[in-house]
Design a protein around this motif. Sequence first.
Motif, PDB file in Angstrom:
ATOM      1  N   SER A 276      -6.430   4.612  -1.861  1.00 32.24           N
ATOM      2  CA  SER A 276      -6.105   3.641  -0.811  1.00 32.24           C
ATOM      3  C   SER A 276      -4.901   2.792  -1.187  1.00 32.24           C
ATOM      4  O   SER A 276      -4.324   2.126  -0.327  1.00 32.24           O
ATOM      5  CB  SER A 276      -7.314   2.735  -0.542  1.00 32.24           C
ATOM      6  OG  SER A 276      -7.548   1.854  -1.633  1.00 32.24           O
ATOM      7  N   TRP A 277      -4.535   2.818  -2.454  1.00 37.04           N
ATOM      8  CA  TRP A 277      -3.379   2.040  -2.904  1.00 37.04           C
ATOM      9  C   TRP A 277      -2.101   2.761  -2.520  1.00 37.04           C
ATOM     10  O   TRP A 277      -2.000   3.985  -2.622  1.00 37.04           O
ATOM     11  CB  TRP A 277      -3.407   1.857  -4.426  1.00 37.04           C
ATOM     12  CG  TRP A 277      -4.394   0.842  -4.901  1.00 37.04           C
ATOM     13  CD1 TRP A 277      -5.678   0.689  -4.507  1.00 37.04           C
ATOM     14  CD2 TRP A 277      -4.157  -0.169  -5.889  1.00 37.04           C
ATOM     15  NE1 TRP A 277      -6.283  -0.339  -5.168  1.00 37.04           N
ATOM     16  CE2 TRP A 277      -5.365  -0.887  -6.033  1.00 37.04           C
ATOM     17  CE3 TRP A 277      -3.060  -0.534  -6.660  1.00 37.04           C
ATOM     18  CZ2 TRP A 277      -5.493  -1.955  -6.911  1.00 37.04           C
ATOM     19  CZ3 TRP A 277      -3.190  -1.585  -7.538  1.00 37.04           C
ATOM     20  CH2 TRP A 277      -4.391  -2.295  -7.662  1.00 37.04           C
ATOM     21  N   THR A 278      -1.100   1.995  -2.119  1.00 36.33           N
ATOM     22  CA  THR A 278       0.217   2.574  -1.865  1.00 36.33           C
ATOM     23  C   THR A 278       0.974   2.634  -3.183  1.00 36.33           C
ATOM     24  O   THR A 278       0.633   1.944  -4.141  1.00 36.33           O
ATOM     25  CB  THR A 278       1.017   1.714  -0.866  1.00 36.33           C
ATOM     26  OG1 THR A 278       1.289   0.447  -1.475  1.00 36.33           O
ATOM     27  CG2 THR A 278       0.233   1.515   0.418  1.00 36.33           C
ATOM     28  N   PRO A 279       2.022   3.460  -3.271  1.00 32.46           N
ATOM     29  CA  PRO A 279       2.806   3.509  -4.503  1.00 32.46           C
ATOM     30  C   PRO A 279       3.318   2.137  -4.925  1.00 32.46           C
ATOM     31  O   PRO A 279       3.433   1.845  -6.116  1.00 32.46           O
ATOM     32  CB  PRO A 279       3.957   4.458  -4.151  1.00 32.46           C
ATOM     33  CG  PRO A 279       3.392   5.339  -3.079  1.00 32.46           C
ATOM     34  CD  PRO A 279       2.483   4.439  -2.273  1.00 32.46           C
ATOM     35  N   GLN A 280       3.630   1.262  -3.958  1.00 37.02           N
ATOM     36  CA  GLN A 280       4.139  -0.061  -4.311  1.00 37.02           C
ATOM     37  C   GLN A 280       3.058  -0.930  -4.938  1.00 37.02           C
ATOM     38  O   GLN A 280       3.335  -1.840  -5.711  1.00 37.02           O
ATOM     39  CB  GLN A 280       4.697  -0.753  -3.063  1.00 37.02           C
ATOM     40  CG  GLN A 280       5.970  -0.120  -2.505  1.00 37.02           C
ATOM     41  CD  GLN A 280       5.690   1.150  -1.729  1.00 37.02           C
ATOM     42  OE1 GLN A 280       4.567   1.419  -1.315  1.00 37.02           O
ATOM     43  NE2 GLN A 280       6.736   1.955  -1.523  1.00 37.02           N
ATOM     44  N   ASP A 281       1.785  -0.634  -4.606  1.00 37.50           N
ATOM     45  CA  ASP A 281       0.676  -1.419  -5.136  1.00 37.50           C
ATOM     46  C   ASP A 281       0.377  -1.089  -6.587  1.00 37.50           C
ATOM     47  O   ASP A 281      -0.172  -1.909  -7.320  1.00 37.50           O
ATOM     48  CB  ASP A 281      -0.596  -1.173  -4.315  1.00 37.50           C
ATOM     49  CG  ASP A 281      -0.480  -1.714  -2.894  1.00 37.50           C
ATOM     50  OD1 ASP A 281       0.232  -2.720  -2.721  1.00 37.50           O
ATOM     51  OD2 ASP A 281      -1.094  -1.137  -1.992  1.00 37.50           O
ATOM     52  N   ARG A 282       0.698   0.141  -6.996  1.00 40.00           N
ATOM     53  CA  ARG A 282       0.287   0.574  -8.314  1.00 40.00           C
ATOM     54  C   ARG A 282       1.089  -0.135  -9.401  1.00 40.00           C
ATOM     55  O   ARG A 282       2.285  -0.338  -9.270  1.00 40.00           O
ATOM     56  CB  ARG A 282       0.466   2.091  -8.434  1.00 40.00           C
ATOM     57  CG  ARG A 282      -0.484   2.841  -7.497  1.00 40.00           C
ATOM     58  CD  ARG A 282      -0.208   4.321  -7.451  1.00 40.00           C
ATOM     59  NE  ARG A 282      -0.870   4.894  -6.266  1.00 40.00           N
ATOM     60  CZ  ARG A 282      -0.393   5.894  -5.566  1.00 40.00           C
ATOM     61  NH1 ARG A 282       0.747   6.439  -5.893  1.00 40.00           N
ATOM     62  NH2 ARG A 282      -1.046   6.343  -4.517  1.00 40.00           N
ATOM     63  N   PRO A 283       0.439  -0.514 -10.496  1.00 36.35           N
ATOM     64  CA  PRO A 283       1.122  -1.232 -11.563  1.00 36.35           C
ATOM     65  C   PRO A 283       2.113  -0.366 -12.306  1.00 36.35           C
ATOM     66  O   PRO A 283       2.063   0.855 -12.267  1.00 36.35           O
ATOM     67  CB  PRO A 283      -0.042  -1.647 -12.499  1.00 36.35           C
ATOM     68  CG  PRO A 283      -1.089  -0.603 -12.270  1.00 36.35           C
ATOM     69  CD  PRO A 283      -0.980  -0.253 -10.802  1.00 36.35           C
TER      70      PRO A 283
END
Length: 289
Positions: A276-283
């Motif tokens: 559910s995380w977008t690439p921008q959300d990932r650390p």
Amino acid sequence: MTASSQAGDLGVFLKARRAQLTPRDVGLPEDDGRRKVAGLRREEVARLAAISVDYYTRLEQGRVRASAGVLATLADALRLDEDQQTYLYEIAGKTDARPRRRRAAQRVRPAVRRLLDRLEGTPAVVLGKRMDVLAWNDAAAALYTDFARVPAGERNYVRLMFTDPGIRGMHLEWRHDARDAVAALRMEAAKDPDDPELARLVGELSVQDADFRTWWAEHRVNSAGHGTKRYRHPVVGDLTLDCDTWNSPDGSGQRLMVLTAEPGTPSDDALRILLSWTPQDRPATAPGA
């Protein structure tokens, strides 16, 4: 030209070419500046060519003649261009029997790519010859790494298992999984033992990693199409996933690797959260970053 003069000329050429290369030229890690000889060491060339150091030493000393097969692996290990390869075979008194046509690029069948795209909530990867990563879906990128950022020539499942800190670190049972990957690569080697790209991959990993070198020498093989993998992902924590692999029916040697979690388990919940995380959300600490 006599056999002794041929062997002598070959040894001189090998030594000269070895001196012209740096570890970086052949994809090896740089040392700390304590290198005592110019260029590559004999041990490094031998490992890149997948031959013993003693045998390579005797080649340079002109005490043994090389077969056409050994010349082919040396040509790849020493990154010889067409003219240099021609010269190598000439001074060795051998005929270059390798086909000069370019090997066809590996291409994923459209039907397989459509299937891959439809597995939206399931990490899936298409593996080709040498276990090259040919295609992947967004779920696989979320689990492992953004494969698009990996140079095409390095986009190989076994290579990433050993050289990518993120992918290597997320495997809770890395030694077991990596050893199985080496055994699977052994199976690939049996299908095309003269593949120069395979020889280069094995040579580079043998130099870079002692575990790979040991496991490759075991000649263990593994064609298992299913198993369980345990990961510790930097975003969602621990995951236990079933890994199933299907062979393509077209004879291409390509395989579809799919990872799933048992419904209703913490791993299933964690996988759904991850996707559910977008690439921008990932650390920034995500695997392969």
